[in-house]
Design a protein around this motif. Structure first.
Motif, PDB file in Angstrom:
ATOM      1  N   ILE A 179       0.848  -1.235  -0.045  1.00 16.55           N
ATOM      2  CA  ILE A 179       0.051   0.143  -0.158  1.00 16.55           C
ATOM      3  C   ILE A 179       0.792   1.404   0.123  1.00 16.55           C
ATOM      4  O   ILE A 179       0.636   2.425  -0.689  1.00 16.55           O
ATOM      5  CB  ILE A 179      -0.891  -0.024   1.138  1.00 16.55           C
ATOM      6  N   ASN A 188       2.375   1.748  -3.221  1.00 13.43           N
ATOM      7  CA  ASN A 188       1.232   1.686  -4.248  1.00 13.43           C
ATOM      8  C   ASN A 188       1.412   0.641  -5.551  1.00 13.43           C
ATOM      9  O   ASN A 188       1.265   0.678  -6.582  1.00 13.43           O
ATOM     10  CB  ASN A 188       1.340   2.949  -5.047  1.00 13.43           C
ATOM     11  N   THR A 247      -8.062  -3.347  -0.399  1.00 12.53           N
ATOM     12  CA  THR A 247      -7.534  -2.437   0.606  1.00 12.53           C
ATOM     13  C   THR A 247      -7.298  -1.131   0.420  1.00 12.53           C
ATOM     14  O   THR A 247      -7.650  -0.106   1.199  1.00 12.53           O
ATOM     15  CB  THR A 247      -5.969  -2.939   1.039  1.00 12.53           C
ATOM     16  N   LYS A 248      -6.944  -0.875  -0.857  1.00 10.36           N
ATOM     17  CA  LYS A 248      -6.786   0.525  -1.274  1.00 10.36           C
ATOM     18  C   LYS A 248      -8.035   1.332  -1.261  1.00 10.36           C
ATOM     19  O   LYS A 248      -8.111   2.699  -0.907  1.00 10.36           O
ATOM     20  CB  LYS A 248      -6.213   0.680  -2.933  1.00 10.36           C
ATOM     21  N   GLU A 249      -9.056   0.709  -1.726  1.00 15.31           N
ATOM     22  CA  GLU A 249     -10.511   1.470  -1.700  1.00 15.31           C
ATOM     23  C   GLU A 249     -11.254   1.416  -0.566  1.00 15.31           C
ATOM     24  O   GLU A 249     -11.765   2.499  -0.056  1.00 15.31           O
ATOM     25  CB  GLU A 249     -11.371   0.451  -2.499  1.00 15.31           C
TER      26      GLU A 249
END
Length: 406
Positions: free
Chosen positions: A219, A222, A250-252
């Motif tokens: 994360i 990226n 996870t990013k969202e």
């Protein structure tokens, strides 16, 4: 690396909840006075260590296998797991009448291997970590035509794990935080999608071991990071590389990933055992170990204790290390003049400080001046770090120099 945005509809998680209705146990929240006082928040435990197979993994495995066609079930299943997913797949396969082969790392605790075999699955031990076991399982998938059941990077598996998020918010509608352990990210992202769909304001935090921070590094960078190696006592979370689906989800949906040390895991394990009489595996206590990382206070925080499959020898080791980490066992050495009465003085100081002697070694052969001095090594039971500091201070006032061993 480009990743396709995964679509996990909340309806899929609701459907999974219906599918699991008569399969999983109801794990009601437990309020924790001790963890609440330690971190300044209102802490609730979601005890998935009490689940049918000893962990949350039954949810995702059963949801995935339950959705397979009769034709796919007849091909047989294969999975790779450090233990809990193995038992989930084996249980679901047995219940749904399909054969299963599980590839487990050679380092998997014996209790998990035996439990998987007892559920009717064929177990193959291969590799030193999950990723190596997974690579071999993929080879067998191609060779034998099995259906591969991924432990985390599969939307049906993630949806099954997400049922935990629904249950938490059904019981505690105004929860402010939900903390979940991170291995590959299936548990975390399933809970996050479910929780955010019900209440977008709830914060979902993943907790990883410091020695296996693959999702956090991914994360932060990226992009998906594949670690060269992992080193943690939390074998169930020792994953070198997160999944593409879990990375994207996870990013969202996930607010933050934090990491904790193995020492913090040992402390959390000991508190959970001593104060709640609950046994969890190392990966299972990751959220409890992460509580002190939350800066907010007076919030309602739910920690998902994800599993409790742990062998007795590991329990013993964790208790001993946890006692040391919490300042409950104190070992020190000191040099004394070799004359009558010195040992009595040491015992008197310990007695007035209410420190119970566990072990004492009075040895004149460990010093340079064996006819003039002796070395004393003492291990005592104490009440915490403040108590240890008080004992050290009292010895110094009496003119003794002591060296802390642990």
């Amino acid at each position: 690396m480009g990743t396709v945005r995964p679509i996990l509809d909340f309806k899929e998680i609701e459907n999974a909840k219906d599918r699991l209705q008569d399969v999983v146990k109801e794990t009601k929240l437990i309020y924790s006075n001790i963890f609440s006082s330690e971190c300044g928040n209102q802490v609730y435990i979601k005890p998935e260590n009490l689940q049918v197979t000893g962990s949350f993994k039954i949810r995702g495995a059963y949801n995935k296998i339950g959705k397979l066609s009769s034709e796919d079930k007849q091909k047989g299943l294969i999975a790779a797991s450090a233990g809990n997913h193995a038992q989930g797949v084996a249980f679901a396969a047995q219940k749904l009448g399909t054969p299963a082969v599980i590839v487990m790392p050679k380092t998997t605790p014996l209790i998990k291997v035996e439990a998987t075999k007892n559920l009717g699955a064929e177990v193959i031990l291969h590799g030193d970590c999950y990723d190596e076991a997974c690579a071999y399982a993929r080879e067998l998938e191609k060779e034998k035509g099995y259906i591969f059941i991924h432990p985390f990077d599969d939307l049906d598996v993630i949806a099954g794990q997400g049922t935990i998020g629904i249950e938490i918010l059904e019981e505690l509608k105004d929860a402010d935080y939900i903390l979940a352990a991170v291995g590959g990210g299936g548990l975390l992202t399933g809970i996050a999608v479910a929780a955010k769909s019900i209440n977008p304001n709830v914060k979902v935090i993943g907790v990883e071991p410091e020695g296996s921070p693959s999702l956090k590094l991914s994360i932060d960078s990226n992009r998906i990071i594949d670690l060269d190696s992992v080193k943690t006592i939390a074998d169930g979370a020792a994953v070198k590389k997160p999944g593409e689906l879990t990375f994207a989800l996870t990013k969202e949906y996930v607010d933050e990933i934090i990491t904790v040390s193995d020492y913090e895991l040992m402390e959390a394990f000991l508190i959970l055992l001593e104060k709640h009489k609950l046994i969890a595996e190392n990966a299972g206590v990751l959220p409890l170990a992460g509580l002190k990382r939350i800066a907010d206070k007076d919030k309602k925080v739910v920690c998902v204790v994800s599993g409790g499959n742990i062998d007795v020898l590991t329990i013993s080791s964790l208790i001993n290390r946890g006692l040391v980490s919490r300042g409950r066992v104190f070992c020190f050495t000191m040099e004394l003049p070799d004359k009558p009465g010195q040992l009595m003085r040491v015992c008197e100081i310990l007695a007035r400080n209410n420190a119970n002697i566990i072990k004492l070694d009075h040895n004149q052969y460990k010093t340079l001046y064996r006819f003039m001095q002796v070395q004393l090594e003492v291990t005592v039971e104490t009440n915490g770090h403040d108590h240890v500091a008080s004992i050290i201070d009292d010895f110094q006032k009496e003119g003794f120099t002591i060296n802390k061993v642990y």
